[in-house]
Design an enzyme around this catalytic site. Structure first.
Site, PDB file in Angstrom:
ATOM      1  N   GLU A 283       0.815  -1.217   0.000  1.00  0.00           N
ATOM      2  CA  GLU A 283       0.000   0.000   0.000  1.00  0.00           C
ATOM      3  C   GLU A 283       0.848   1.265   0.000  1.00  0.00           C
ATOM      4  O   GLU A 283       0.761   2.058   0.931  1.00  0.00           O
ATOM      5  CB  GLU A 283      -0.880   0.031   1.252  1.00  0.00           C
ATOM      6  CG  GLU A 283      -1.746  -1.170   1.460  1.00  0.00           C
ATOM      7  CD  GLU A 283      -2.463  -1.152   2.809  1.00  0.00           C
ATOM      8  OE1 GLU A 283      -3.588  -1.643   2.875  1.00  0.00           O
ATOM      9  OE2 GLU A 283      -1.890  -0.624   3.781  1.00  0.00           O
ATOM     10  N   PRO A 284       1.672   1.454  -0.998  1.00  0.00           N
ATOM     11  CA  PRO A 284       2.505   2.658  -0.988  1.00  0.00           C
ATOM     12  C   PRO A 284       1.700   3.925  -1.273  1.00  0.00           C
ATOM     13  O   PRO A 284       0.793   3.918  -2.102  1.00  0.00           O
ATOM     14  CB  PRO A 284       3.496   2.389  -2.122  1.00  0.00           C
ATOM     15  CG  PRO A 284       2.772   1.490  -3.060  1.00  0.00           C
ATOM     16  CD  PRO A 284       1.857   0.645  -2.211  1.00  0.00           C
ATOM     17  N   GLY A 285       2.021   4.979  -0.578  1.00  0.00           N
ATOM     18  CA  GLY A 285       1.418   6.288  -0.849  1.00  0.00           C
ATOM     19  C   GLY A 285       2.517   7.261  -1.255  1.00  0.00           C
ATOM     20  O   GLY A 285       2.689   7.611  -2.411  1.00  0.00           O
ATOM     21  N   ARG A 286       3.309   7.637  -0.239  1.00  0.00           N
ATOM     22  CA  ARG A 286       4.363   8.626  -0.432  1.00  0.00           C
ATOM     23  C   ARG A 286       5.307   8.287  -1.599  1.00  0.00           C
ATOM     24  O   ARG A 286       5.627   9.152  -2.407  1.00  0.00           O
ATOM     25  CB  ARG A 286       5.189   8.709   0.859  1.00  0.00           C
ATOM     26  CG  ARG A 286       6.261   9.770   0.866  1.00  0.00           C
ATOM     27  CD  ARG A 286       7.169   9.594   2.067  1.00  0.00           C
ATOM     28  NE  ARG A 286       6.445   9.479   3.306  1.00  0.00           N
ATOM     29  CZ  ARG A 286       6.000  10.499   4.025  1.00  0.00           C
ATOM     30  NH1 ARG A 286       6.245  11.727   3.652  1.00  0.00           N
ATOM     31  NH2 ARG A 286       5.332  10.294   5.143  1.00  0.00           N
ATOM     32  N   ARG A 321       3.639  19.559   6.408  1.00  0.00           N
ATOM     33  CA  ARG A 321       4.679  18.597   6.774  1.00  0.00           C
ATOM     34  C   ARG A 321       5.850  19.200   7.545  1.00  0.00           C
ATOM     35  O   ARG A 321       6.271  18.631   8.558  1.00  0.00           O
ATOM     36  CB  ARG A 321       5.174  17.821   5.547  1.00  0.00           C
ATOM     37  CG  ARG A 321       4.066  17.007   4.853  1.00  0.00           C
ATOM     38  CD  ARG A 321       4.613  16.023   3.844  1.00  0.00           C
ATOM     39  NE  ARG A 321       5.434  15.037   4.498  1.00  0.00           N
ATOM     40  CZ  ARG A 321       6.748  15.019   4.537  1.00  0.00           C
ATOM     41  NH1 ARG A 321       7.432  15.956   3.899  1.00  0.00           N
ATOM     42  NH2 ARG A 321       7.396  14.099   5.197  1.00  0.00           N
ATOM     43  N   TYR A 325       5.780  17.409  11.073  1.00  0.00           N
ATOM     44  CA  TYR A 325       6.727  16.293  11.183  1.00  0.00           C
ATOM     45  C   TYR A 325       8.180  16.749  11.170  1.00  0.00           C
ATOM     46  O   TYR A 325       9.074  15.923  10.953  1.00  0.00           O
ATOM     47  CB  TYR A 325       6.543  15.326  10.004  1.00  0.00           C
ATOM     48  CG  TYR A 325       5.145  14.863   9.735  1.00  0.00           C
ATOM     49  CD1 TYR A 325       4.460  14.050  10.646  1.00  0.00           C
ATOM     50  CD2 TYR A 325       4.485  15.205   8.558  1.00  0.00           C
ATOM     51  CE1 TYR A 325       3.181  13.597  10.376  1.00  0.00           C
ATOM     52  CE2 TYR A 325       3.198  14.763   8.282  1.00  0.00           C
ATOM     53  CZ  TYR A 325       2.547  13.960   9.203  1.00  0.00           C
ATOM     54  OH  TYR A 325       1.279  13.511   8.924  1.00  0.00           O
ATOM     55  N   CYS A 352      -0.567  33.172  10.310  1.00  0.00           N
ATOM     56  CA  CYS A 352      -0.311  33.927  11.534  1.00  0.00           C
ATOM     57  C   CYS A 352       0.066  32.996  12.697  1.00  0.00           C
ATOM     58  O   CYS A 352      -0.687  32.821  13.647  1.00  0.00           O
ATOM     59  CB  CYS A 352      -1.547  34.740  11.892  1.00  0.00           C
ATOM     60  SG  CYS A 352      -1.294  35.781  13.314  1.00  0.00           S
ATOM     61  N   GLU A 353       1.215  32.336  12.537  1.00  0.00           N
ATOM     62  CA  GLU A 353       1.752  31.440  13.574  1.00  0.00           C
ATOM     63  C   GLU A 353       3.271  31.531  13.462  1.00  0.00           C
ATOM     64  O   GLU A 353       3.804  31.389  12.352  1.00  0.00           O
ATOM     65  CB  GLU A 353       1.372  29.970  13.313  1.00  0.00           C
ATOM     66  CG  GLU A 353      -0.100  29.665  13.253  1.00  0.00           C
ATOM     67  CD  GLU A 353      -0.727  29.360  14.598  1.00  0.00           C
ATOM     68  OE1 GLU A 353       0.016  29.130  15.575  1.00  0.00           O
ATOM     69  OE2 GLU A 353      -1.959  29.345  14.652  1.00  0.00           O
ATOM     70  N   TYR A 381       0.839  13.955   1.116  1.00  0.00           N
ATOM     71  CA  TYR A 381       0.469  14.638   2.370  1.00  0.00           C
ATOM     72  C   TYR A 381       0.711  16.144   2.257  1.00  0.00           C
ATOM     73  O   TYR A 381       1.122  16.790   3.219  1.00  0.00           O
ATOM     74  CB  TYR A 381       1.222  14.008   3.553  1.00  0.00           C
ATOM     75  CG  TYR A 381       1.093  12.501   3.555  1.00  0.00           C
ATOM     76  CD1 TYR A 381      -0.129  11.908   3.862  1.00  0.00           C
ATOM     77  CD2 TYR A 381       2.153  11.673   3.180  1.00  0.00           C
ATOM     78  CE1 TYR A 381      -0.281  10.529   3.802  1.00  0.00           C
ATOM     79  CE2 TYR A 381       2.007  10.298   3.113  1.00  0.00           C
ATOM     80  CZ  TYR A 381       0.792   9.741   3.436  1.00  0.00           C
ATOM     81  OH  TYR A 381       0.630   8.379   3.372  1.00  0.00           O
TER      82      TYR A 381
HETATM   83  C1  LIG Z   1      -0.865   5.901   5.352  1.00  0.00           C
HETATM   84  C2  LIG Z   1      -0.984   4.479   5.059  1.00  0.00           C
HETATM   85  C3  LIG Z   1      -0.301   3.923   3.977  1.00  0.00           C
HETATM   86  C4  LIG Z   1       0.634   4.711   3.094  1.00  0.00           C
HETATM   87  O1  LIG Z   1       1.811   5.072   3.728  1.00  0.00           O
HETATM   88  P1  LIG Z   1       3.017   5.760   2.931  1.00  0.00           P
HETATM   89  O2  LIG Z   1       4.027   6.035   3.946  1.00  0.00           O
HETATM   90  O3  LIG Z   1       2.472   6.999   2.302  1.00  0.00           O
HETATM   91  O4  LIG Z   1       3.473   4.787   1.893  1.00  0.00           O
HETATM   92  C5  LIG Z   1      -0.510   2.571   3.707  1.00  0.00           C
HETATM   93  N1  LIG Z   1      -1.326   1.818   4.479  1.00  0.00           N
HETATM   94  C6  LIG Z   1      -1.988   2.317   5.534  1.00  0.00           C
HETATM   95  C7  LIG Z   1      -2.868   1.446   6.320  1.00  0.00           C
HETATM   96  C8  LIG Z   1      -1.837   3.657   5.871  1.00  0.00           C
HETATM   97  O5  LIG Z   1      -2.470   4.143   6.938  1.00  0.00           O
END
Ligand SMILES: *Cc1c(COP(=O)(O)O)cnc(C)c1O
Length: 428
Positions: A283-286, A321, A325, A352-353, A381
């Site tokens: 499940e890659p996002g980033r 971010r 983070y 304004c922070e 993100y």
């Molecule tokens: C956020 C999330 C991801 C994606 O994470 P990345 O760091 O963006 O790859 C995959 N699976 C689950 C369950 C998440 O909460």
């Protein structure tokens, strides 16, 4: 002429100074080819083996429809965390059988939506498991589930993005997983199909993926040892692969190929030992969207004070971010890319922070009001965590490809700030 163009940052074959003039700033710009290539990087890395692998893109990283459609066309499935993300995904044409509904706090409505949509659900608690069984029974449907496992591994990342520590709110504690599987087996209309974990985000030391795979495969073995009648179909190892945000990290950051080499041998060995065949889900996002996008922002002021501050027209309402983070993003003065970095600047937003700092102590060419700044690697993100804080409508998004640009989200207006507000009659 050619010399003039050379001074400008090109992105997806487009001069970003022209983009800023045409669409205004701030502006998120995504390069379609980069996005496709990032996804293909995963496909190529995992296709080389005989293990059937599905890539479920994590929609929360960036849910823009154009991006989702591009990923759908490449064969992506989706990891969604809410009914809203599920809807975005379906609209983009991702088939239900490739969608996993995640989340640690799902309402009955969420569960109903999931069952009616025919997607799989990653179950995060016993409460949810029982509620899901009840909802499925009421709807006279069966639902395939995965158990979200808390594998208790430390990914060595920022505390806010470590999700598989035993202290984390996510998942069923490792030692409770087998009893929960046994309960799932008995509940009506629940079909246990997989085991799922996600240990954290922006992971650069990928040995932890090996550790997580070992633990998950040990659970698979326990399921089979127990002689449960369930037939697991898949193991989902989540996302979390980090990317190189710093210039110096770009060459050394792990790739999907490195990830494949870490995970696949462990996965394959256990399957062979048990004589079973499972699908692998990731499940890659980033690592899919992060590097595909830049945020363009105009310099409103350069102030020589305690530090040399560069004040730009984007703040943490658009890119949280750095603040949330302590994240690092490279900054480029997009209309002066050929000029030598000569001064130390701190780039701050327009919110304004006092904490609204986008980039600390960077060597940049001499910056002036009116210059255009590009904040790099902001596809993940970024827009998806944006807000209207400080009365700032969200910015536009543009997709570039081979020298052409298309608007993929228009800039919000002041009307959008008051759209759902109601004024009690006694004030009118
Ligand atoms: C956020 C999330 C991801 C994606 O994470 P990345 O760091 O963006 O790859 C995959 N699976 C689950 C369950 C998440 O909460």
């Amino acid at each position: 002429m050619a010399k003039e163009a050379n001074k400008h940052l090109l992105f997806g074959g487009v001069d970003v100074v022209e983009l800023a003039e045409r669409y205004g700033t701030p502006l998120y710009v995504t390069d379609e080819n980069k996005l496709r290539n990032n996804f293909k990087g995963y496909k190529n890395a995992f296709e080389t083996t005989n293990i059937d692998t599905d890539i479920y893109y994590a929609v929360k990283a960036n849910g823009n429809q154009a991006l989702l459609k591009i990923l759908a066309s490449e064969g992506a499935g989706a990891d969604v965390f809410s009914a809203g993300e599920l809807e975005l995904t379906k609209l983009a044409g991702i088939p239900a059988e490739k969608i996993l509904f995640n989340g640690n706090s799902k309402s009955d409505d969420d569960l109903r939506t999931a069952v009616e949509s025919g997607v799989r659900v990653s179950v995060d608690s016993v409460d949810e498991l029982r509620a899901l069984s009840a909802v499925a029974t009421e709807l006279r449907r069966e639902v395939e589930i995965a158990i979200r496992v808390n594998p208790d591994v430390s990914p060595g990342v920022h505390a806010k993005i470590a999700t598989g520590l035993k202290e984390s709110k996510f998942g069923i504690p490792f030692h409770d997983v087998i009893p929960v599987c046994e309960e799932a087996e008995k509940l009506p209309n629940i079909l246990l199909a997989g085991l799922h974990c996600h240990i954290g985000s922006q992971i650069l030391d990928i040995s932890v993926f090996g550790e997580a795979t070992e633990k998950m495969m040990a659970l698979v073995e326990r399921v089979y040892e127990r002689g449960m009648k369930i037939k697991l179909k898949f193991v989902d190892l989540g996302g979390g692969l980090g990317i190189g945000y710093r210039q110096a990290e770009k060459a050394t950051a792990p790739t999907p190929k490195d990830l494949a080499e870490m995970i696949l041998p462990v996965f394959e060995k256990k399957m062979q030992e048990l004589g079973i065949s499972l699908k692998l889900v990731l499940e890659p996002g980033r690592s899919i969207v992060g590097a595909s996008t830049i945020l363009l922002s105009r310099v409103n002021a350069v102030k020589r004070a305690y530090k040399n501050f560069v004040a730009i027209d984007a703040g943490f309402n658009l890119l949280i971010r750095p603040v949330m983070y302590d994240a690092y993003h490279e900054v480029v003065v997009a209309n002066k890319v050929n000029e030598r970095a000569s001064e130390l600047y701190t780039v701050v937003g327009n919110v304004c922070e006092s904490g609204d700092i986008m980039a600390k102590d960077r060597m940049l060419p001499k910056v002036e009001r009116g210059d255009l700044v590009a904040i790099l690697d902001t596809g993940a993100y970024g827009f998806s965590m944006s807000s209207q804080y400080n009365g700032r409508p969200r910015c536009a998004e543009v997709l570039v490809c081979d020298g052409k640009a298309d608007l993929i989200r228009s800039r919000e207006s002041i009307e959008d700030l008051i759209r759902n507000q109601e004024i009690p009659a006694r004030f009118i």
